[in-house]
Scaffold this active site. Structure first.
Site, PDB file in Angstrom:
ATOM      1  N   ASN A 198      -4.849 -44.957 -50.916  1.00  0.00           N
ATOM      2  CA  ASN A 198      -3.677 -45.594 -50.296  1.00  0.00           C
ATOM      3  C   ASN A 198      -2.589 -44.597 -49.889  1.00  0.00           C
ATOM      4  OD1 ASN A 198      -2.836 -45.029 -52.872  1.00  0.00           O
ATOM      5  ND2 ASN A 198      -2.000 -47.052 -53.304  1.00  0.00           N
ATOM      6  N   HIS A 217       1.568 -42.076 -53.488  1.00  0.00           N
ATOM      7  CA  HIS A 217       2.063 -42.686 -54.730  1.00  0.00           C
ATOM      8  C   HIS A 217       3.577 -42.645 -54.678  1.00  0.00           C
ATOM      9  CE1 HIS A 217       2.767 -43.331 -59.028  1.00  0.00           C
ATOM     10  NE2 HIS A 217       3.614 -42.317 -58.958  1.00  0.00           N
ATOM     11  N   ARG A 271       9.833 -47.323 -52.263  1.00  0.00           N
ATOM     12  CA  ARG A 271       8.776 -48.338 -52.359  1.00  0.00           C
ATOM     13  C   ARG A 271       8.789 -49.240 -51.130  1.00  0.00           C
ATOM     14  NH1 ARG A 271       5.959 -48.281 -57.028  1.00  0.00           N
ATOM     15  NH2 ARG A 271       5.473 -50.489 -57.149  1.00  0.00           N
TER      16      ARG A 271
HETATM   17  P1  CMP Z   1      -0.643 -45.395 -57.318  1.00  0.00           P
HETATM   18  O1  CMP Z   1       0.701 -45.774 -56.801  1.00  0.00           O
HETATM   19  O2  CMP Z   1      -1.004 -43.962 -57.277  1.00  0.00           O
HETATM   20  O3  CMP Z   1      -0.809 -45.922 -58.825  1.00  0.00           O
HETATM   21  C1  CMP Z   1      -2.055 -46.224 -59.398  1.00  0.00           C
HETATM   22  C2  CMP Z   1      -3.158 -46.246 -58.390  1.00  0.00           C
HETATM   23  O4  CMP Z   1      -4.317 -46.940 -58.770  1.00  0.00           O
HETATM   24  C3  CMP Z   1      -2.676 -46.998 -57.157  1.00  0.00           C
HETATM   25  O5  CMP Z   1      -1.734 -46.215 -56.474  1.00  0.00           O
HETATM   26  C4  CMP Z   1      -3.967 -47.249 -56.427  1.00  0.00           C
HETATM   27  O6  CMP Z   1      -4.393 -46.159 -55.647  1.00  0.00           O
HETATM   28  C5  CMP Z   1      -4.940 -47.436 -57.590  1.00  0.00           C
HETATM   29  N1  CMP Z   1      -5.237 -48.857 -57.776  1.00  0.00           N
HETATM   30  C6  CMP Z   1      -4.404 -49.807 -58.219  1.00  0.00           C
HETATM   31  N2  CMP Z   1      -5.042 -51.001 -58.272  1.00  0.00           N
HETATM   32  C7  CMP Z   1      -6.316 -50.772 -57.832  1.00  0.00           C
HETATM   33  C8  CMP Z   1      -7.454 -51.584 -57.658  1.00  0.00           C
HETATM   34  N3  CMP Z   1      -7.413 -52.891 -57.922  1.00  0.00           N
HETATM   35  N4  CMP Z   1      -8.585 -51.014 -57.196  1.00  0.00           N
HETATM   36  C9  CMP Z   1      -8.624 -49.687 -56.925  1.00  0.00           C
HETATM   37  N5  CMP Z   1      -7.564 -48.859 -57.080  1.00  0.00           N
HETATM   38  C10 CMP Z   1      -6.425 -49.393 -57.527  1.00  0.00           C
END
Ligand code: CMP
Length: 147
Positions: free
Chosen positions: A114, A117, A87
């Site tokens: 992003n 994960h 992380r």
């Molecule tokens: P991830 O670590 O895959 O876990 C859940 C995912 O939801 C996160 O990464 C982001 O890609 C997405 N996510 C979390 N918060 C938001 C948000 N406020 N708006 C859009 N996508 C989100």
């Protein structure tokens, strides 16, 4: 005692932008060992099950659509204190807030897209690894232990 493995996904945007190699390089430079890895395309039901915890969130439908929009790379990574260390390596969920040099700062496009994960606990690392890898695919590269 902190766990020795975590689970990661290289997401569709990062795959289509040819960032698999550079991201794996950052993972290795960060001292992680890649113990399991494969490239797949999620079915909608798989993505819905994996992200079930976010079902009530406003971004859920868009997240499912994005995660099923193209291939992903799933992997199990080994290192002491793997969940916390990974992380740190990937940085904040929101790339605008991610620290310089982190994977998300380098490769993410937005909060949704992003780049990667990473599991948020040892318990979820085990659940997520089991979700994507069969028993014969989950093993430490250092000993006979299975994840
Ligand atoms: P991830 O670590 O895959 O876990 C859940 C995912 O939801 C996160 O990464 C982001 O890609 C997405 N996510 C979390 N918060 C938001 C948000 N406020 N708006 C859009 N996508 C989100």
């Amino acid at each position: 005692m902190a766990g020795t493995f975590t689970f990661t996904i290289i997401k569709p945007g990062a795959v289509t932008n040819e960032h698999i190699g550079p991201i794996l390089n950052e993972i290795n430079k960060g001292g992680f060992h890649i113990s399991a890895m494969k490239m797949i395309k999620l079915r909608t039901t798989q993505a819905q099950n994996f992200y079930a915890i976010h079902k009530e969130k406003a971004f859920y439908d868009a997240l499912i659509k994005f995660m099923t929009s193209g291939p992903i790379v799933v992997a199990i990574l080994e290192k002491e204190n793997a969940v916390e260390e990974y992380r740190k390596l990937i940085g904040s969920t929101d790339p605008a807030k991610a620290e310089e040099g982190t994977i998300r700062k380098l490769f993410a496009q937005s909060m949704q897209q992003n780049a990667v994960h990473g599991s948020d606990s040892d318990c979820n690392a085990a659940i997520e690894s089991t979700f994507f890898f069969s028993k014969s695919e989950r093993f430490s590269i250092f000993d006979r232990r299975e994840f």
